[in-house]
Design a protein around this motif. Structure first.
Motif, mmCIF file in Angstrom:
data_model
loop_
_atom_site.group_PDB
_atom_site.id
_atom_site.type_symbol
_atom_site.label_atom_id
_atom_site.label_comp_id
_atom_site.label_asym_id
_atom_site.label_seq_id
_atom_site.Cartn_x
_atom_site.Cartn_y
_atom_site.Cartn_z
ATOM 1 N N ARG A 4 -14.548 108.341 81.877
ATOM 2 C CA ARG A 4 -14.885 108.729 80.516
ATOM 3 C C ARG A 4 -14.634 110.212 80.301
ATOM 4 N N GLY A 5 -14.260 110.518 79.052
ATOM 5 C CA GLY A 5 -14.012 111.890 78.682
ATOM 6 C C GLY A 5 -12.516 112.176 78.558
ATOM 7 N N LYS A 6 -12.189 113.490 78.384
ATOM 8 C CA LYS A 6 -10.800 113.905 78.149
ATOM 9 C C LYS A 6 -10.101 114.185 79.485
ATOM 10 N N THR A 7 -8.901 113.580 79.643
ATOM 11 C CA THR A 7 -8.072 113.828 80.827
ATOM 12 C C THR A 7 -6.835 114.618 80.395
ATOM 13 N N ILE A 8 -6.597 115.704 81.099
ATOM 14 C CA ILE A 8 -5.453 116.580 80.781
ATOM 15 C C ILE A 8 -4.345 116.344 81.816
ATOM 16 N N LEU A 9 -3.109 116.183 81.312
ATOM 17 C CA LEU A 9 -1.950 115.974 82.175
ATOM 18 C C LEU A 9 -0.917 117.076 81.955
ATOM 19 N N LYS A 10 -0.281 117.505 83.024
ATOM 20 C CA LYS A 10 0.805 118.478 82.920
ATOM 21 C C LYS A 10 1.946 118.021 83.834
ATOM 22 N N VAL A 11 3.180 117.955 83.283
ATOM 23 C CA VAL A 11 4.344 117.505 84.036
ATOM 24 C C VAL A 11 5.305 118.685 84.234
ATOM 25 N N THR A 12 5.744 118.894 85.460
ATOM 26 C CA THR A 12 6.738 119.942 85.750
ATOM 27 C C THR A 12 7.881 119.349 86.578
ATOM 28 N N TYR A 13 9.055 119.889 86.344
ATOM 29 C CA TYR A 13 10.253 119.498 87.108
ATOM 30 C C TYR A 13 10.687 120.711 87.919
ATOM 31 N N SER A 14 10.960 120.474 89.216
ATOM 32 C CA SER A 14 11.229 121.586 90.139
ATOM 33 C C SER A 14 12.589 122.238 89.934
ATOM 34 N N GLY A 15 13.515 121.507 89.283
ATOM 35 C CA GLY A 15 14.885 121.996 89.198
ATOM 36 C C GLY A 15 15.665 121.650 90.459
ATOM 37 N N SER A 16 16.946 122.032 90.478
ATOM 38 C CA SER A 16 17.812 121.753 91.632
ATOM 39 C C SER A 16 18.874 122.828 91.698
ATOM 40 N N SER A 17 19.848 122.599 92.569
ATOM 41 C CA SER A 17 20.926 123.586 92.716
ATOM 42 C C SER A 17 21.789 123.668 91.470
ATOM 43 N N THR A 18 21.698 122.643 90.602
ATOM 44 C CA THR A 18 22.547 122.634 89.412
ATOM 45 C C THR A 18 21.776 122.600 88.097
ATOM 46 N N VAL A 19 20.435 122.379 88.161
ATOM 47 C CA VAL A 19 19.635 122.217 86.947
ATOM 48 C C VAL A 19 18.431 123.155 87.018
ATOM 49 N N LEU A 20 18.145 123.811 85.908
ATOM 50 C CA LEU A 20 16.987 124.704 85.838
ATOM 51 C C LEU A 20 15.682 123.917 85.908
ATOM 52 N N ALA A 21 14.609 124.597 86.374
ATOM 53 C CA ALA A 21 13.274 124.003 86.368
ATOM 54 C C ALA A 21 12.756 123.950 84.936
ATOM 55 N N ALA B 84 9.044 122.439 82.378
ATOM 56 C CA ALA B 84 7.690 121.851 82.314
ATOM 57 C C ALA B 84 7.552 121.083 81.014
ATOM 58 N N LYS B 85 6.632 120.152 81.023
ATOM 59 C CA LYS B 85 6.409 119.320 79.836
ATOM 60 C C LYS B 85 4.914 119.107 79.656
ATOM 61 N N ALA B 86 4.419 119.501 78.500
ATOM 62 C CA ALA B 86 3.003 119.250 78.175
ATOM 63 C C ALA B 86 2.867 117.829 77.656
ATOM 64 N N VAL B 87 1.952 117.075 78.264
ATOM 65 C CA VAL B 87 1.757 115.672 77.888
ATOM 66 C C VAL B 87 0.454 115.555 77.106
ATOM 67 N N PRO B 88 0.484 114.862 75.982
ATOM 68 C CA PRO B 88 -0.778 114.714 75.213
ATOM 69 C C PRO B 88 -1.885 114.154 76.092
ATOM 70 N N THR B 89 -3.046 114.741 75.953
ATOM 71 C CA THR B 89 -4.216 114.253 76.719
ATOM 72 C C THR B 89 -4.660 112.912 76.189
ATOM 73 N N TYR B 90 -5.472 112.236 76.967
ATOM 74 C CA TYR B 90 -6.078 111.014 76.452
ATOM 75 C C TYR B 90 -7.576 111.054 76.744
ATOM 76 N N THR B 91 -8.359 110.402 75.893
ATOM 77 C CA THR B 91 -9.830 110.422 75.993
ATOM 78 C C THR B 91 -10.333 108.991 76.112
ATOM 79 N N VAL B 92 -11.207 108.803 77.064
ATOM 80 C CA VAL B 92 -11.822 107.491 77.274
ATOM 81 C C VAL B 92 -13.242 107.548 76.719
ATOM 82 N N ARG B 93 -13.587 106.640 75.789
ATOM 83 C CA ARG B 93 -14.928 106.636 75.169
ATOM 84 C C ARG B 93 -15.935 105.951 76.067
#
Length: 575
Positions: A547-564, A566-575
């Motif tokens: 129960r309550g608000k859960t916060i999520l955060k997604v990040t991508y590390s990147g690679s030798s060819t792609v930049l790193a 991050a992505k903010a994910v909408p939180t969700y709340t359980v009543r």
């Protein structure tokens, strides 16, 4: 030995059962064109001449003068051509000139004419055959008559003239019986092995070529009567007498000419050497020029050339002349004279041409006194020499995954060839230059990092130099990723384990690397979850919802060819 004794000897043949088209004339004919032709060449043992008669050989009054046509002498073209000498003294002078008492030990061969007799009387060693010593040989000897047959074209070969390579191939093929029709001058096998062919088949290994088209018209040749030992090698080729260390010979210089009467409607002008000319034996050489580049220097080489290749006896000088740079209309001026070398060549170094500049040249050959007896002055065609220039440009998005366009511009416009593009020392491929635009274009996908690019132009025409562009340095950045997150279920209840599907994309690439999800619930400990991308995707199963608000955060590390990223994910709340 009497003159009659010389006359009645049967001319030798290299191989028994020779082709019917090469049979000797056996009927007497009347004497023809009187008078004398050119004097005995210096070095020749005795004067050799041609006469159109059989049965009464050796009369200088019967000499063919001016010229004629091999085996087709006289107005009616019905007389033979006989290799002969003055035998009015019964042959004494002839035999004495060769220190022999046997007129049978001679062979008829041919060589390009030399000024000093070195080609006609070359150095020989014991055991060498006429095929090894001379470039062209026949199965004929002294007083041999060669006869055409215009009434029967199949038997009108006149005379087969062989090279050693041709003769050896014919022997290897089993010495098939052959004939050459003067309608087309193609040699055909009458018998091959044990089989007779009717009609004959085109020979795989011709014994040689008819003298009617053995050489091109306008070639200075010598008909040579060379002394032999009387012995033959295993294939029936006469062995040259090497007693003096060089061949003992008499010869007759001539210039080949076209016989327009040989051939048919479908094969005109094929008898390129069907005739010969004693008068005006000088030949006008051709003077082709070639160009070889060494860095910024173009070496212009003129070669004094006859139909059989470079004329090594064409001594003298070649004068090189040039127009001013970038000028195709002004008069030529001399830039120097060069002696012709023993290979018949003269070379002039062209320097001072800057990238994109051109200059026109020509060459003039002038024979010296020795060569002047054989050759006329010759002038080459104009030759334009160009110093090429190449410039490379790079366009397009300078990020990995995008295509970049490499464009090389080659000047002057019209320079043909290919451009190879390089990334450092690594070839990116070759592209033909458009002669209408002067450009070579290639689409590439360059890797991340600092890239040093250049273009190398290789001309397909030696008149143009090669060229290498200046280096162009470009930095290829990493790709910009985009992240999307799909969550299920959309409405979360207590105890449910939420699923996340994270997708990472980048233009032109399938990203690799690691995706991290930070799970921060209202109650309980924060968790960090990591999953490696597979085909650009990462799936997560989160802990059971509280129960309550859960916060999520997604990040991508990147690679030798792609930049790193991050992505903010909408939180969700359980009543």
């Amino acid at each position: 030995m009497s003159r009659m004794q010389l006359v009645v000897r049967r001319p030798r043949r290299l191989v028994a059962g020779a082709v019917a088209a090469l049979t000797l004339a056996s009927v007497a004919v009347t004497a023809a064109e009187p008078a004398a032709h050119a004097a005995n060449p210096p070095g020749s043992n005795i004067e050799l001449f041609l006469e159109p008669t059989v049965g009464d050989y050796g009369n200088p009054a019967n000499k063919i003068v001016g010229g004629g046509f091999w085996g087709h002498e006289g107005v009616a073209r019905d007389k033979p051509t006989v290799f002969s000498a003055d035998l009015l003294d019964g042959g004494t002078a002839f035999l004495s000139a060769f220190n022999t008492d046997n007129a049978d030990n001679f062979a008829v061969v041919f060589v390009p004419t030399s000024t000093d007799g070195s080609a006609e009387e070359p150095t020989v060693t014991p055991g060498q055959t006429i095929a090894e010593v001379y470039p062209y040989f026949t199965d004929r000897g002294f007083l041999s008559a060669i006869q055409g047959n215009p009434a029967n074209l199949v038997q009108d070969s006149v005379l087969t003239v062989s090279t050693k390579a041709e003769y050896d191939a014919w022997v290897t093929d089993g010495k098939p019986l052959q004939q050459t029709s003067s309608a087309d001058l193609v040699t055909k096998d009458v018998f091959h092995g044990t089989a007779q062919h009717d009609p004959p088949i085109v020979a795989v290994a011709p014994k040689g070529k008819s003298i009617l088209n053995r050489w091109a018209a306008g070639v200075a040749m010598s008909a040579v009567l060379v002394k032999t030992t009387g012995a033959f090698d295993a294939h029936g080729v006469p062995i040259v007498d090497a007693t003096t260390g060089h061949a003992e010979a008499a010869w007759l210089p001539f210039v080949t000419k076209l016989d327009p009467a040989v051939g048919d409607g479908a094969h005109p002008n094929i008898a390129t050497s069907g005739g010969y000319d004693f008068a005006g034996a000088k030949v006008t050489p051709t003077l082709p020029t070639s160009v070889a580049w060494s860095g910024a220097t173009a070496n212009l080489t003129a070669t004094v050339t006859g139909s059989a290749g470079a004329l090594t006896d064409a001594t003298g000088t070649v004068e090189f002349l040039a127009r001013p740079k970038n000028d195709s209309a002004s008069a030529f001026a001399s830039v120097g004279s060069v002696p012709v070398d023993p290979a018949g060549k003269a070379t002039h170094a062209v320097t001072g041409l800057l990238a994109g500049e051109y200059q026109q040249y020509k060459a003039v050959y002038t024979p010296d006194t020795a060569a002047g007896a054989l050759y006329e002055i010759a002038t080459s065609n104009n030759r334009t020499i160009t110093a090429s220039k190449a410039v490379v440009a790079v366009t397009g998005t300078l990020r990995v995954g995008f295509a970049q366009t490499l464009t090389a511009t080659v000047s002057p416009l019209g320079a043909p060839g290919t451009v190879t593009f390089y990334n450092g020392s690594t070839s990116l491929g070759a592209v033909a230059v458009s002669t209408s635009t002067g450009k070579a274009i290639k689409a590439v996908k360059l890797p991340v990092g600092t890239r040093v690019l250049r273009a190398v132009f290789v001309p397909s025409n030696v008149a143009f130099s090669g060229a290498t562009s200046a280096n162009v340095t470009k930095v290829i950045a990493k790709a910009l990723p985009s992240i999307t997150v799909a969550r299920s279920p959309s409405i979360v209840r207590k105890g449910v384990r939420v699923k996340l599907l994270v997708t990472v994309k980048a233009p032109g690439l399938v990203p690799t690397g690691v995706v991290t999800v930070v799970y921060d619930p209202a109650k309980g400990a924060t968790k960090i979850l990591r999953v490696a991308l597979r085909s650009g995707k990462a799936a997560f199963l989160l802990p059971a919802a509280v129960r309550g608000k859960t916060i999520l955060k997604v990040t991508y590390s990147g690679s030798s060819t792609v930049l790193a990223a991050a992505k903010a994910v909408p939180t969700y709340t359980v009543r």
